[in-house]
Design an enzyme around this catalytic site. Structure first.
Site, PDB file in Angstrom:
ATOM      1  N   LEU A   1       0.826  -1.208   0.000  1.00 27.14           N
ATOM      2  CA  LEU A   1       0.000   0.000   0.000  1.00 27.14           C
ATOM      3  C   LEU A   1       0.858   1.256   0.000  1.00 27.14           C
ATOM      4  CD1 LEU A   1      -2.803   1.239   0.069  1.00 27.14           C
ATOM      5  CD2 LEU A   1      -2.782   1.036   2.564  1.00 27.14           C
ATOM      6  N   GLU A   2       1.964   1.238   0.703  1.00 21.02           N
ATOM      7  CA  GLU A   2       2.792   2.435   0.822  1.00 21.02           C
ATOM      8  C   GLU A   2       3.577   2.749  -0.460  1.00 21.02           C
ATOM      9  OE1 GLU A   2       3.085   4.749   3.029  1.00 21.02           O
ATOM     10  OE2 GLU A   2       1.886   3.906   4.663  1.00 21.02           O
ATOM     11  N   SER A   3       4.145   1.727  -1.082  1.00 20.21           N
ATOM     12  CA  SER A   3       5.053   2.009  -2.202  1.00 20.21           C
ATOM     13  C   SER A   3       4.883   1.116  -3.415  1.00 20.21           C
ATOM     14  CB  SER A   3       6.500   1.867  -1.716  1.00 20.21           C
ATOM     15  OG  SER A   3       6.747   0.507  -1.330  1.00 20.21           O
TER      16      SER A   3
END
Length: 230
Positions: free
Chosen positions: A125-127
């Site tokens: 989700l972050e990267s």
């Protein structure tokens, strides 16, 4: 025939009989003593032999037990390595990422006390597993951490070092674990603080509002763990 009773000859015969009887008794006693000594000696030898045999068996049993314990330890290590390899292959296939990246995420998550399943969800989700990802506000790398946050958790973690895979994962997972502990195991709030920052989340909670913005729901969809491995 001349009577010899009470004569010198008769007395000599009696003396000789007593001597023969005495010698016979002494001989019998000697033989009995020898027999006893032989039996005792044999008993000692048998006892020594039994003791030596028992000691040999004990030594062999000890060596066998040590070898068995070593074999069991090696078998357990092999099982753990196989289990790790299978899980890494599964994560690599699930998220369509290289095995070496999956291995790094898995190993660092375990080392930092984060359940790997949660670690992979966070990184995705972050990267989207992009090690060079950089946000508009300056968050860096796989776990999208800010340089100021990184300095707190890893001394000397410069901006450039945050593009290093291992360093970035270590900072991000260590930060998440700290938040889970700080919020007493409330994974939802910990994830929201990770995403929004403590000020925004604490302000919402202080006003009795739900700080959720959808981030926690995405990360935790289908996830049933508690975040940490201990």
């Amino acid at each position: 025939m001349k009577q010899t009773r009470r004569t010198y000859v008769h007395r000599g015969d009696a003396a000789r009989r007593r001597t023969r009887i005495k010698n016979a008794l002494l001989g019998a006693a000697f033989l009995a003593a020898v027999g006893l000594l032989v039996r005792n000696h044999r008993g000692v030898d048998e006892a020594r032999a039994a003791s030596a045999f028992s000691f040999a068996l004990t030594g062999d049993a000890r060596r066998l037990n040590d070898a068995l314990g070593e074999a069991q330890g090696e078998l357990e290590l092999t099982r753990n390595q196989l289990d790790r390899a299978n899980k890494i292959i599964a994560y690599s296939s699930k998220y369509r990422i290289a095995a070496d990246l999956a291995s790094s995420i898995y190993d660092v998550a375990m080392a930092e006390g984060i359940e790997p399943d949660l670690g992979f969800r966070l990184v995705k989700l972050e990267s989207e597993f992009n090690e060079r990802a950089t946000s508009r506000v300056g968050a860096i790398g796989l776990t999208q951490v800010m340089p100021a946050t990184a300095q707190y958790f890893v001394k000397g973690a410069t901006r450039e070092k945050l593009y290093d895979r291992e360093t970035n994962l270590r900072v991000g997972f260590r930060y998440l674990r700290t938040l889970i502990r700080e919020y007493k195991g409330n994974l939802k709030i910990a994830l929201l603080v990770y995403n929004r920052g403590p000020a925004a989340v604490d302000a919402a909670l202080g006003m009795g509002l739900d700080p959720a913005n959808g981030y926690d729901r995405i990360v935790m969809k289908g996830y049933h763990g508690r975040g940490t491995v201990d």
